[in-house]
Design an enzyme around this catalytic site. Structure first.
Site, PDB file in Angstrom:
ATOM      1  N   GLY A 243       4.575   0.387  -2.048  1.00  0.00           N
ATOM      2  CA  GLY A 243       4.840   0.133  -3.460  1.00  0.00           C
ATOM      3  C   GLY A 243       6.191   0.678  -3.882  1.00  0.00           C
ATOM      4  O   GLY A 243       6.932   0.037  -4.636  1.00  0.00           O
TER       5      GLY A 243
ATOM      6  N   HIS B  96       0.834  -1.216   0.000  1.00  0.00           N
ATOM      7  CA  HIS B  96       0.000   0.000   0.000  1.00  0.00           C
ATOM      8  C   HIS B  96       0.864   1.260   0.000  1.00  0.00           C
ATOM      9  O   HIS B  96       1.857   1.343   0.729  1.00  0.00           O
ATOM     10  CB  HIS B  96      -0.902   0.009   1.242  1.00  0.00           C
ATOM     11  CG  HIS B  96      -1.701   1.261   1.409  1.00  0.00           C
ATOM     12  ND1 HIS B  96      -2.619   1.694   0.477  1.00  0.00           N
ATOM     13  CD2 HIS B  96      -1.713   2.196   2.398  1.00  0.00           C
ATOM     14  CE1 HIS B  96      -3.165   2.825   0.886  1.00  0.00           C
ATOM     15  NE2 HIS B  96      -2.629   3.162   2.044  1.00  0.00           N
ATOM     16  N   SER B  97       0.503   2.230  -0.834  1.00  0.00           N
ATOM     17  CA  SER B  97       1.094   3.565  -0.825  1.00  0.00           C
ATOM     18  C   SER B  97       2.621   3.522  -0.910  1.00  0.00           C
ATOM     19  O   SER B  97       3.182   3.077  -1.905  1.00  0.00           O
ATOM     20  CB  SER B  97       0.615   4.304   0.440  1.00  0.00           C
ATOM     21  OG  SER B  97       0.966   5.661   0.399  1.00  0.00           O
ATOM     22  N   TYR B  98       3.330   3.959   0.146  1.00  0.00           N
ATOM     23  CA  TYR B  98       4.797   3.979   0.136  1.00  0.00           C
ATOM     24  C   TYR B  98       5.364   2.557   0.067  1.00  0.00           C
ATOM     25  O   TYR B  98       6.499   2.360  -0.379  1.00  0.00           O
ATOM     26  CB  TYR B  98       5.319   4.677   1.391  1.00  0.00           C
ATOM     27  CG  TYR B  98       6.756   5.153   1.278  1.00  0.00           C
ATOM     28  CD1 TYR B  98       7.035   6.429   0.782  1.00  0.00           C
ATOM     29  CD2 TYR B  98       7.823   4.338   1.645  1.00  0.00           C
ATOM     30  CE1 TYR B  98       8.349   6.875   0.665  1.00  0.00           C
ATOM     31  CE2 TYR B  98       9.130   4.773   1.535  1.00  0.00           C
ATOM     32  CZ  TYR B  98       9.397   6.043   1.045  1.00  0.00           C
ATOM     33  OH  TYR B  98      10.690   6.476   0.919  1.00  0.00           O
TER      34      TYR B  98
ATOM     35  N   THR C  51      -1.835  -0.928  -3.792  1.00  0.00           N
ATOM     36  CA  THR C  51      -3.044  -0.145  -3.549  1.00  0.00           C
ATOM     37  C   THR C  51      -2.642   1.321  -3.391  1.00  0.00           C
ATOM     38  O   THR C  51      -1.987   1.684  -2.429  1.00  0.00           O
ATOM     39  CB  THR C  51      -3.809  -0.644  -2.307  1.00  0.00           C
ATOM     40  OG1 THR C  51      -2.951  -0.624  -1.169  1.00  0.00           O
ATOM     41  CG2 THR C  51      -4.322  -2.061  -2.523  1.00  0.00           C
TER      42      THR C  51
END
Length: 418
Positions: free
Chosen positions: A290, A286-288, A314
């Site tokens: 990735g 999720h977010s960072y 995500t």
């Protein structure tokens, strides 16, 4: 005529005098404003920053639906417990957040049956350390391993978003639904803790520096009396405008080889994921998270390509250009990754790609922190299809290899006929 001259001269002198006084007042007012810290002014008459240490003491509990409710009124958590005291309300919220973190750890251990593994693996008793969570079969499951990587910020292992846990429910804000679903479907599970990067310790108070004898020609006794007067004047001035509570100063001691989310993900890959038995590794980032995963690929490209079957991002904030991911990494992401992004479009609707890496689809929500929960079922469907495709390709490759081995003698024998 003389009277007019006199009147003009008097008026000029009066204006000049008033201007000087006004300028003096402006300087005084500016000086006053420069001395008043508005943030500190807001702390005046602030209640003590002493907050409960448990949910019970806070008078909150999670109900059967996993929603945080007041034990007496049944109402949801109210951020503005005290009007016009934003800092105090924020500190109260943060204190509750720390309790939530411990509560989620407890759920990972009791509800999900996960165990803590200390990192660094060779940490001494004296040095700062962190931990991750593993299912009992995380290292031994021969088929499937799910790795969960959260975003950055205050969230710790097992959480997607503290705000959702407090204001919505445990299902949307924690990784627990992903863990239980994965266990039901036969995955081993690893829960990373990428934001636990340092130990925070209270900084010892610095001794006041002694004035240098050369700093002034005044006698020491006179200088001390003058300093005392100045100090008292400053104290009286500030006491008049504020009565703030002092917070202790802290310093951060980094955790060895885990001093940033990227370092942590790389460390866990080297010491856990790469040593796990599973043929197929699946990642939700999720977010960072990735960004950290793309950084891992840059550092361990061949290993990741060999072990990872599929990646579900995500609302990832990775950027293959800024991170200098090479063309082969971009192509691999295009084939094996999908990014569920915040969007007003219905769930799974394709979204125009920004860069030539993983395909983007809608998470069915415009709220960044909700993207993991809203795409929950789609992610597991994506993993199932990726595993099936991978197994079919493996079977096809095996058959082709056997066939080529079987026909090889004939091919060699009859090479002139080709």
């Amino acid at each position: 005529h003389h009277a007019t001259i006199y009147w003009h001269t008097s008026l000029r002198l009066w204006v000049r005098n008033e201007t000087k006084q006004l300028a003096g007042l402006t300087i005084c007012f500016s000086d006053l404003l420069s001395r008043i810290d508005l943030d500190e002014l807001m702390k005046k008459d602030e209640p003590p920053l002493n907050f409960p240490k448990t949910l019970e003491e806070f008078e909150y509990a999670f109900n059967e639906q996993g929603r945080l409710r007041h034990t007496t009124t049944g109402e949801a958590y109210a951020f503005n417990a005290r009007e016009d005291l934003h800092r105090w309300n924020q500190k109260r919220y943060e204190a509750l957040g720390e309790i939530i973190t411990r509560y989620v750890y407890q759920l990972l251990e009791t509800k999900c049956n996960l165990t803590k593994e200390i990192v660094p693996v060779d940490a001494t008793a004296e040095e700062p350390r962190s931990f991750i969570y593993l299912s009992a079969d995380a290292m031994s499951n021969p088929t499937k391993l799910l790795v969960l990587i959260q975003g950055c910020g205050v969230v710790r292992a097992g959480q997607w978003a503290r705000r959702l846990i407090i204001n919505q429910d445990l299902d949307s804000g924690t990784q627990i639904p992903f863990i239980t679903r994965a266990q039901e479907e036969g995955y081993g599970v690893m829960v990373l803790n990428p934001n636990e990067n340092h130990l925070e310790v209270e900084r010892p108070a610095k001794p006041a520096p002694l004035p240098s004898p050369e700093a002034s020609d005044e006698p020491a006794e006179k200088r001390e009396r003058k300093d005392d007067r100045e100090s008292k004047k400053k104290r009286d001035f500030y006491e008049k405008y504020r009565n703030p509570q002092k917070e202790s100063e802290t310093e951060q001691i980094p955790i060895r080889e885990n001093g940033s989310p990227e370092e942590h993900v790389l460390y866990v890959w080297d010491h856990f994921v790469s040593k796990a038995a599973a043929r197929n590794v699946f990642v939700v980032a999720h977010s960072y998270g990735g960004l950290s995963l793309v950084e891992l690929m840059i550092q361990r490209e061949a290993q990741v390509k060999n072990r990872v079957c599929a990646v579900a991002m995500t609302d990832s904030i990775h950027n293959v250009w800024h991170q200098d991911a090479n063309k082969s990494i971009q192509e691999w992401l295009q084939q094996h990754c999908r990014n569920w992004v915040s969007s007003p479009e219905p769930l799974d609707t394709p979204v125009e790609p920004m860069l030539s890496d993983c395909p983007r689809v809608s998470a069915g929500t415009e709220r960044h922190e909700l993207t993991s929960w809203r795409s929950f079922n789609s992610i597991f469907q994506f993993f199932s299809e990726a595993l099936q495709t991978g197994e079919e390709e493996e079977t096809s490759n095996t058959v082709t290899t056997r066939s080529s081995h079987r026909t090889k003698p004939d091919h060699d024998h009859n090479h002139n006929d080709l």
